[in-house]
Design a protein around this motif. Structure first.
Motif, PDB file in Angstrom:
ATOM      1  N   SER A   1       0.827  -1.206   0.000  1.00 34.96           N
ATOM      2  CA  SER A   1       0.000   0.000   0.000  1.00 34.96           C
ATOM      3  C   SER A   1       0.861   1.255   0.000  1.00 34.96           C
ATOM      4  N   ALA A   2       1.926   1.250   0.822  1.00 34.37           N
ATOM      5  CA  ALA A   2       2.800   2.422   0.930  1.00 34.37           C
ATOM      6  C   ALA A   2       3.506   2.722  -0.381  1.00 34.37           C
ATOM      7  N   ILE A   3       4.124   1.708  -0.994  1.00 34.85           N
ATOM      8  CA  ILE A   3       4.879   1.986  -2.225  1.00 34.85           C
ATOM      9  C   ILE A   3       3.956   2.287  -3.401  1.00 34.85           C
ATOM     10  N   ASN A   4       2.729   1.748  -3.362  1.00 34.13           N
ATOM     11  CA  ASN A   4       1.756   2.073  -4.411  1.00 34.13           C
ATOM     12  C   ASN A   4       1.375   3.546  -4.385  1.00 34.13           C
ATOM     13  N   SER A   5       1.489   4.167  -3.202  1.00 33.12           N
ATOM     14  CA  SER A   5       1.073   5.566  -3.064  1.00 33.12           C
ATOM     15  C   SER A   5       2.099   6.546  -3.620  1.00 33.12           C
ATOM     16  N   ILE A   6       3.312   6.080  -3.916  1.00 34.10           N
ATOM     17  CA  ILE A   6       4.357   6.981  -4.432  1.00 34.10           C
ATOM     18  C   ILE A   6       4.091   7.231  -5.912  1.00 34.10           C
ATOM     19  N   GLN A   7       3.566   8.401  -6.217  1.00 31.50           N
ATOM     20  CA  GLN A   7       3.198   8.765  -7.584  1.00 31.50           C
ATOM     21  C   GLN A   7       3.839  10.108  -7.923  1.00 31.50           C
ATOM     22  N   GLU A   8       4.999  10.038  -8.585  1.00 29.99           N
ATOM     23  CA  GLU A   8       5.752  11.241  -8.928  1.00 29.99           C
ATOM     24  C   GLU A   8       6.085  11.237 -10.419  1.00 29.99           C
ATOM     25  N   SER A   9       6.472  12.384 -10.926  1.00 26.71           N
ATOM     26  CA  SER A   9       6.806  12.516 -12.346  1.00 26.71           C
ATOM     27  C   SER A   9       8.291  12.280 -12.604  1.00 26.71           C
ATOM     28  N   PHE A  10       9.024  11.835 -11.588  1.00 31.02           N
ATOM     29  CA  PHE A  10      10.458  11.584 -11.697  1.00 31.02           C
ATOM     30  C   PHE A  10      10.777  10.312 -10.924  1.00 31.02           C
ATOM     31  N   PRO A  11      11.935   9.719 -11.145  1.00 29.32           N
ATOM     32  CA  PRO A  11      12.279   8.476 -10.436  1.00 29.32           C
ATOM     33  C   PRO A  11      12.447   8.702  -8.932  1.00 29.32           C
ATOM     34  N   VAL A  12      11.931   7.775  -8.166  1.00 28.56           N
ATOM     35  CA  VAL A  12      12.102   7.785  -6.714  1.00 28.56           C
ATOM     36  C   VAL A  12      12.633   6.412  -6.308  1.00 28.56           C
TER      37      VAL A  12
END
Length: 266
Positions: free
Chosen positions: A20-31
């Protein structure tokens, strides 16, 4: 494009919370992610599932500790590996908690403009483990207010912060002498030496987990907070009130404390 930021995630037997936590990471660049398994026995870090879930959003690095040593050990293990790499920023995220879209972009954009700020948190929705909204945690925004109110309690949602990797060379890692309040002690050291702020927008959901350290080890956490205050004590209103407030919290459960906060914030 290489990532400027790595998000440190401690893991202990919470597969669904991690996904759930990693699914929430939504950015326009690599994280990129640094995930440290703190000696799980039943639900060992599901590496294949994590890689499949996260896809091409960034590089994933892992460390699996041979035994459970506590979150401080897991966090420091991650920091030891990260500091050897070329990341400008370090973020935090805990299993079960969720970032809002573009959270990291907003924080990094702010930090790029405000070079004097070394650590930046955000406001957060506080949610119970049944997904019911409790209240919004609006911590102080300015460094001046944060520095004073750190003597009452932490003024940062731990998984909301990102900080400049460079400060670790002077501040060091999470201290091991304040059980269940390693983040409070870590942030106190940063706030006393560097400028730290909170971004005045709700950019994440913080889940109040009945199995979290704050719930299961509440009295130990409050006692450690008192030790931090005494270690940084000065003769003044905030340090004295902070001591009194935290001694009082030893007599109040987290459930009651959250209810009081909810009433105050409505």
């Amino acid at each position: 494009m290489p990532s400027e930021i790595v998000v440190l995630i401690p893991y202990f037997e919470n597969r669904l919370g991690l996904i759930s936590a990693i699914n929430s990471i939504q950015e326009s660049f690599p994280v990129d992610l640094m995930i440290v398994d703190d000696g799980s026995a039943r639900e060992v870090l599901p590496i294949d599932e994590v890689q499949k879930t996260y896809g091409d959003r960034g590089k994933i690095m892992y460390d699996i500790l041979p035994e459970n040593g506590g979150i401080e050990i897991a966090l420091n293990t991650g920091l030891e590996k990260i500091i050897e790499l070329d990341y400008k920023y370090i973020g935090r995220l805990d299993c079960g908690d969720r970032f809002h879209k573009d959270k990291l972009r907003k924080q990094i954009t702010y930090l790029e403009v405000n070079n004097e700020v070394k650590l930046l948190g955000t406001w957060s929705n506080i949610i119970d483990d049944q997904e019911n909204f409790i209240y919004i945690e609006r911590h102080p925004v300015t460094h001046e207010e944060i520095k004073k109110k750190m003597y009452l309690n932490t003024t940062f949602i731990h998984p909301s912060v990102i900080f400049r990797t460079s400060i670790l060379h002077e501040i060091g890692f999470y201290p091991l002498t304040y059980p269940a309040a390693e983040d409070y002690a870590f942030f106190m050291s940063i706030v006393k030496k560097y400028k730290a702020e909170n971004y005045p927008e709700v950019l994440m959901d913080y889940i109040v987990d009945p199995n979290s350290i704050s719930s299961l080890k509440r009295k130990k956490q409050v006692k450690s907070r008192i030790k931090v205050i005494l270690s940084n004590y000065y003769i003044g209103w905030y340090s004295n009130y902070g001591l009194f407030r935290n001694i009082l919290l030893l007599l109040v459960s987290r459930t009651v404390s959250n209810r009081i906060k909810s009433i105050i914030r409505k």
